[in-house]
Design an enzyme around this catalytic site. Structure first.
Site, short mmCIF file in Angstrom:
data_model
loop_
_atom_site.label_atom_id
_atom_site.label_comp_id
_atom_site.label_asym_id
_atom_site.label_seq_id
_atom_site.Cartn_x
_atom_site.Cartn_y
_atom_site.Cartn_z
N VAL A 20 -46.58 -26.08 -38.31
CA VAL A 20 -47.36 -24.96 -38.57
C VAL A 20 -49.13 -25.37 -38.55
CG1 VAL A 20 -47.84 -23.12 -40.17
CG2 VAL A 20 -45.65 -24.12 -39.90
N LYS A 112 -42.35 -20.54 -48.56
CA LYS A 112 -41.37 -19.58 -49.08
C LYS A 112 -40.83 -20.10 -50.36
CE LYS A 112 -39.54 -21.34 -45.27
NZ LYS A 112 -39.74 -21.42 -43.86
N GLU A 136 -47.65 -14.18 -45.30
CA GLU A 136 -47.21 -13.55 -44.10
C GLU A 136 -46.12 -14.55 -43.28
OE1 GLU A 136 -47.51 -9.95 -42.90
OE2 GLU A 136 -45.60 -11.00 -42.59
N VAL A 139 -42.18 -15.39 -44.37
CA VAL A 139 -41.04 -14.59 -44.00
C VAL A 139 -41.00 -14.25 -42.85
CG1 VAL A 139 -39.51 -12.43 -44.71
CG2 VAL A 139 -40.97 -13.73 -46.52
N GLY A 141 -41.37 -15.72 -39.86
CA GLY A 141 -42.42 -16.42 -38.90
C GLY A 141 -43.40 -15.63 -38.50
N GLY A 194 -38.73 -27.72 -33.74
CA GLY A 194 -39.57 -27.49 -34.72
C GLY A 194 -39.13 -26.56 -35.98
N GLU A 197 -36.42 -27.10 -41.92
CA GLU A 197 -37.23 -27.61 -43.11
C GLU A 197 -37.24 -29.11 -43.30
OE1 GLU A 197 -38.98 -25.26 -44.86
OE2 GLU A 197 -38.34 -23.95 -43.28
N LYS A 212 -36.41 -16.02 -48.45
CA LYS A 212 -37.33 -15.01 -47.83
C LYS A 212 -36.91 -13.68 -48.15
CE LYS A 212 -37.79 -18.11 -43.91
NZ LYS A 212 -37.23 -18.38 -42.51
N GLY A 309 -41.32 -21.89 -35.65
CA GLY A 309 -41.95 -22.61 -34.40
C GLY A 309 -43.56 -22.37 -34.73
#
Ligand code: NAP
Ligand code: HSE
Length: 436
Positions: A20, A112, A136, A139, A141, A194, A197, A212, A309
């Site tokens: 990310v 999350k 944002e 939850v 993506g 990717g 977790e 989520k 991703g």
């Protein structure tokens, strides 16, 4: 496009340079002018943090200061927004987020787990400090579901929130059906994409999707985040046989979340379900997520998109950053944190048909004993099949049932009674069928 040259830049401190974090770096470097135009001021990273300063991250980080300690990053004078994309609900993610809020910095997070465990305290801290705490990316993506619930549907009483919210589980389940490949091969593919977790059990155990769902339920029903009350079940017990049998009956297996407020309280469950193969949820492939929102005035809204991703998640992080740059301020969960109600947790009770699979001793009367348990639990059988012998061991029989609608409590009771018959060879599988 031009931005007022005197506008003060919004300065980001980025903690986490993995999937990310590097996605955020790339968007900012690629689209600096566009983002600044939309934000009304320049947006720039000033400092970053990760564990390993020597790791090759395939991105140019030379213009950013390096902080070894994310807490120090969160407190830096030249940081206005602390962007937390490290992960974990304790340790550095929690410490640095709390430090940022205490220092009066806005926070944007994709985490999350952190919010599912500490959302109430963090929201109270952010609101007391008069800063934003946005999530944002946490939850579904890239799907802008938090914004839709808090802003777009603010005029509705929300009746139900549903969805497939874990890309890893959906990828594994759909690819098992498409390719006939086993769980382990597909799990490795998710790692390469990717999706996973840091602790993949959060994915396949249903916990990540439960986090989520709990966040969406808090916004939807105006309650404190109540992750501990989510009924959770992962995909570990789902076999290729279940996937094939479901397909033969016109269904697909999905890890499906449902949250609704009933007269008895807040129901939240994240469990594998059979859904009609032709339904929008049944058609959902790979790492894609789908969230279904039902409001009293708007009716049903269906949102579909990449749930994980680099690009999709960084897209959601940047949306939050731009809102902060524009000066938007909303309570973290849509209404002030101190006014969120303490929810009463209710076990899901809505009756539904169930798919049952069991391996029985292949001897006279075995099936009759199981049928008797169902009858005595008040459960009516809709379909029954015995699977041909090559799938079973020599002296076993695999039997499938589809029941008429039954309550979760009656199914649970019947499963307990099956154990007492002495004819089961292994624990039975029971999967709810949702006619979505
Ligand atoms: P990741 O690829 O594992 O990256 C984590 C990053 O955080 C790494 O750069 C790591 O440093 C850094 N980090 C971890 N512990 C640290 C510590 N103690 N101190 C400083 N840095 C630390 O994870 P990710 O997939 O980007 O996910 C990040 C967050 O976004 C998680 O909360 C995740 O749940 C959430 N999220 C991810 C996705 C997704 O599709 N991946 C989607 C939505 C939300 P090193 O690189 O040096 O090891
Ligand atoms: N591990 C998560 C998933 C990432 O597979 O959906 C997105 O939250």
């Amino acid at each position: 496009m031009s931005v007022e040259p005197t506008a003060a830049p919004l300065r980001l401190g980025l903690a986490g340079l993995g999937t990310v974090g590097i996605g955020v770096v790339r968007i900012l470097q690629r689209e600096a002018a566009l983002l600044s135009a939309r934000a009304g001021r320049p947006v720039a990273i000033t400092a970053v943090s990760a564990r390993d300063p020597l790791k090759n991250r395939d991105a140019d980080l030379s213009g950013y200061a390096w902080e070894t300690d994310p807490v120090a990053l969160a407190r830096r004078e030249d940081v206005d927004v602390f962007v937390e994309v490290m992960g974990g609900h304790e340790g550095p993610a929690r410490d640095a987020t709390e430090a940022a809020l205490r220092a009066g910095k806005h926070v944007v997070t994709a985490n999350k787990a952190l919010l599912a465990h500490h959302g109430q305290a963090l929201a109270e801290a952010a609101e007391a400090a008069g800063v934003a705490l946005r999530f944002e990316a946490a939850v579904a993506g890239g799907i802008p579901v938090i914004k839709t619930l808090t802003e777009g549907l603010a005029g509705n009483r929300i009746k139900r929130v549903m969805g497939v919210m874990n890309g890893t589980c959906n990828y594994i389940l759909t690819r098992m059906e498409e390719t006939g490949q086993g769980y382990n091969v597909l799990f490795d593919e998710c790692a390469r994409l990717g999706y996973l977790e840091a602790d993949p059990n959060l994915d396949v155990g249903g916990i990540d999707a439960g986090h989520k769902l709990a966040l969406l339920a808090a916004i939807a029903f105006g309650t404190r985040v109540s992750f501990d009350a989510v009924e959770l079940e992962g995909i570990g017990a789902i076999s290729l046989d279940d996937i094939r049998h479901a397909a033969e009956m016109g269904y697909r297996i999905k890890l499906l979340g449902v949250a609704q407020m009933s007269g008895r309280g807040l129901e939240q469950r994240m469990t594998p379900c059979l859904v009609p193969a032709r339904s929008p949820l049944g058609q959902l492939q790979g790492g894609t997520n789908m969230v279904v929102l039902e409001g009293d005035s708007v009716g049903q809204i269906v949102m579909r998109g990449a749930g994980a991703g680099e690009g999709p998640t960084a897209s959601a992080v940047m949306a939050d950053v731009i809102d902060i740059a524009r000066g938007f301020r909303l309570p973290v969960f849509g209404i002030p944190a101190r006014d969120l109600a303490e929810p009463v947790a209710a076990r899901a009770a809505t009756p539904a048909p169930y798919y049952l699979r069991m391996r029985l001793l292949d001897k006279p009367g075995a099936l009759a004993k199981i049928a008797t348990c169902l009858g005595e639990a008040g459960i009516s059988i809709d379909q029954m099949r015995q699977i041909n012998q090559e799938e079973a061991e020599d002296d076993d029989a695999i039997v499938l049932f589809v029941t008429h609608k039954a309550s979760p409590a009656d199914i649970e009771h019947a499963l307990g009674e099956f154990e007492r018959t002495g004819v089961l060879v292994e624990a039975p599988v029971a999967i709810r069928i949702e006619q979505v």
